[in-house]
Design a protein around this motif. Structure first.
Motif, PDB file in Angstrom:
ATOM      1  N   MET A  99      52.392 105.063  27.805  1.00  0.00           N
ATOM      2  CA  MET A  99      52.616 103.704  27.305  1.00  0.00           C
ATOM      3  C   MET A  99      52.033 102.666  28.261  1.00  0.00           C
ATOM      4  O   MET A  99      51.533 101.631  27.840  1.00  0.00           O
ATOM      5  CB  MET A  99      54.117 103.447  27.080  1.00  0.00           C
ATOM      6  N   ARG A 100      52.064 102.973  29.540  1.00  0.00           N
ATOM      7  CA  ARG A 100      51.442 102.020  30.488  1.00  0.00           C
ATOM      8  C   ARG A 100      49.936 101.993  30.292  1.00  0.00           C
ATOM      9  O   ARG A 100      49.309 100.946  30.352  1.00  0.00           O
ATOM     10  CB  ARG A 100      51.763 102.419  31.925  1.00  0.00           C
ATOM     11  N   GLN A 101      49.348 103.164  30.053  1.00  0.00           N
ATOM     12  CA  GLN A 101      47.902 103.190  29.813  1.00  0.00           C
ATOM     13  C   GLN A 101      47.574 102.390  28.551  1.00  0.00           C
ATOM     14  O   GLN A 101      46.644 101.581  28.521  1.00  0.00           O
ATOM     15  CB  GLN A 101      47.403 104.631  29.647  1.00  0.00           C
ATOM     16  N   LEU A 102      48.369 102.615  27.503  1.00  0.00           N
ATOM     17  CA  LEU A 102      48.137 101.898  26.238  1.00  0.00           C
ATOM     18  C   LEU A 102      48.227 100.387  26.458  1.00  0.00           C
ATOM     19  O   LEU A 102      47.356  99.623  26.034  1.00  0.00           O
ATOM     20  CB  LEU A 102      49.173 102.344  25.193  1.00  0.00           C
ATOM     21  N   ASN A 103      49.298  99.957  27.119  1.00  0.00           N
ATOM     22  CA  ASN A 103      49.494  98.513  27.315  1.00  0.00           C
ATOM     23  C   ASN A 103      48.351  97.900  28.114  1.00  0.00           C
ATOM     24  O   ASN A 103      47.904  96.799  27.829  1.00  0.00           O
ATOM     25  CB  ASN A 103      50.829  98.250  28.009  1.00  0.00           C
ATOM     26  N   GLU A 104      47.889  98.635  29.095  1.00  0.00           N
ATOM     27  CA  GLU A 104      46.851  98.073  29.963  1.00  0.00           C
ATOM     28  C   GLU A 104      45.452  98.142  29.357  1.00  0.00           C
ATOM     29  O   GLU A 104      44.673  97.221  29.467  1.00  0.00           O
ATOM     30  CB  GLU A 104      46.844  98.837  31.279  1.00  0.00           C
TER      31      GLU A 104
END
Ligand SMILES: Cc1cc2nc3c(=O)[nH]c(=O)nc-3n(C[C@H](O)[C@H](O)[C@H](O)COP(=O)(O)OP(=O)(O)OC[C@H]3O[C@@H](n4cnc5c(N)ncnc54)[C@H](O)[C@@H]3O)c2cc1C
Length: 442
Positions: free
Chosen positions: A313-318
């Motif tokens: 989810m952090r990869q997606l958000n960034e």
């Protein structure tokens, strides 16, 4: 004169619409409408909007390079069309078909406006490998395929006998009108295209992939830590690359079957959206009242305490990127372990994914949530921790996105954190119980 409207087909070669214009021999005016509805909630600042507008900018430059005029208007498509047809002698409006509820309604309105001005409105199929009506005749089936494996077999047979080759026609061969469009202020873009970095050229990426990684795709496609997939999808969803180009560059390569199978998967979801009348309303058909949004925020912020979920989810958000295997883990975790309605995750991906596509996103979310005609069984709840250890054995992916866990060993790094919001085993058992009720509520 004809009017060609670009939509999710932001390229200047191999377009069904260009073949049609060339065949007609007529002069054509070319238009891209930036529809405020599709950019609502500031989507121009989210990855999916940035991807589309970056490709729109690239398209503008390509027209420029060919010394052809591309007109860009901002506004409700029916209002823009009405203003253009009021001013210009246009006898036919040409665009490509799309099957989302919004697109169908938009095209109904456009057809109505065209008719009021005495112009034809022609929609052509461009973004699937198969042409659905001849495919349906070919199958001889009463009804449509609901299961992917059977569809896939017929899809391969059909393309063997009904090839859909890349068209040799490109923009330079069309009689594009040099007329200037005098549109009123209300249709001017509220931002400069220069604000969006033009997207990269997908051709070299495709070429590199089919010459290299494609042969390992079947074996390695789930090992997300080593970047095994083509990453071509953001180009495909904007239409900067055509599905025909992808298919034809791969079909004669050795060991390309699994990659071609994914292209069939995409066609399958588009085909479902055409034939399954409930495709866009399953959430109203099932009783989802047992589900709630308690844990939704922790999920989208990457604060669940399950390392692989939080990393993805952090990869997606960034970045707007997330590998397919991670999308499955994260969607199953949200819908099953956290018992959250799939529609919340679906909408979140709409904003965040660089390669967001309404139909493909929905089909995949429903598959993960065990809903609809082609769904994973309700008792299938993948274990995010064991999958993380399997596909990223060293924990490299987690270390990249959760640097605070860098110090942990390859064995420890996948394990739930002490403050994890759910227990995987207990939440799996609870999900099976709840989803049994949900799938039986249809
Ligand atoms: C919950 C969830 C949401 C998803 N949302 C989207 C979305 O919004 N837009 C989207 O295009 N894809 C979506 N997918 C499908 C898939 O994850 C992406 O197509 C894939 O990750 C793209 O990676 P790639 O560019 O490396 O393509 P590759 O892995 O190289 O695959 C080649 C092509 O095959 C097609 N493809 C691959 N996997 C799938 C699949 N599972 N379903 C349908 N077609 C597939 C794509 O068109 C892709 O361009 C979603 C999957 C899941 C599980």
């Amino acid at each position: 004169m004809k009017l060609f409207i670009h939509r999710k087909d932001l390229r200047t070669h191999d377009l069904a619409g260009f073949d049609y214009l060339k065949e007609s021999g007529a002069e054509s005016l070319h238009l891209l409408i930036i529809d405020p509805f599709l950019l609502r909630k500031h989507r121009e600042k989210e990855h999916s909007g940035i991807n589309f507008l970056g490709h729109a900018h690239r398209l503008m430059r390509q027209y420029h390079k060919h010394q052809r005029e591309l007109h860009i208007a901002y506004g409700k498509p029916e209002d823009v069309l009405d203003a253009i047809l009021e001013q210009y002698e246009i006898d036919e409006v040409v665009a490509h078909r799309d099957f989302t509820p919004y697109a169908r309604e938009r095209d109904r309105k456009l057809a109505h406006v065209a008719k009021q001005h005495g112009a034809e409105f022609t929609l052509l199929l461009d973004h699937m490998m198969i042409h659905v009506e001849p495919f349906t005749d070919f199958t001889g089936k009463d009804g449509y395929y609901k299961v992917f494996s059977a569809f896939h077999r017929k899809w391969l047979d059909f393309l063997d006998t009904n090839p859909n080759p890349v068209s040799p026609v490109s923009l330079g061969e069309l009689k594009v009108s040099k007329q200037k469009l005098e549109l009123s202020e209300q249709f001017k873009l509220p931002f400069a295209m220069d604000d969006f970095k033009p997207a990269d050229d997908p051709q070299s990426k495709l070429e590199q992939f089919v010459k290299g990684k494609i042969k390992d795709y079947g074996e390695e496609r789930d090992y997300y830590a080593i970047d095994p997939s083509s990453e071509l999808n953001p180009h495909l969803v904007a239409g900067a690359l055509s599905v025909r180009e992808m298919y034809s560059s791969a079909i004669d390569r050795e060991q390309s079957e699994e990659w071609i199978r994914q292209i069939a998967f995409r066609d399958f979801y588009l085909y479902q959206a055409i034939y399954d009348e409930n495709y866009f309303q399953y959430e109203k058909k099932y009783d989802l009242s047992a589900l709630d949004d308690r844990h939704f925020e922790a999920w989208y912020k990457g604060e669940t305490g399950i390392p692989v979920i939080d990393a993805s989810m952090r990869q997606l958000n960034e970045t707007g990127c997330m590998h397919n295997r991670l999308r499955i883990l994260s969607a199953m975790f949200l819908t099953k372990n956290l018992q959250c309605p799939f529609t919340l995750g679906e909408q979140y991906f709409r904003r965040k994914l660089l390669d967001y596509d309404n139909i493909i996103n929905r089909g995949n979310w429903m598959w993960c949530a065990s809903l609809g005609v082609n769904a994973s069984p309700y008792f299938r709840v993948v274990n995010a921790v064991t999958q993380s250890a399997k596909y990223d054995p060293e924990g490299d992916y987690i270390r990249q996105w959760l640097p605070e866990l860098k110090h942990l060993s390859a064995k420890e790094i996948h394990q739930p954190r002490p403050d994890a919001i759910v227990d995987l085993k207990k939440s799996r058992a609870a999900a099976i119980d709840v989803y049994k009720g949900i799938v039986n509520s249809l």
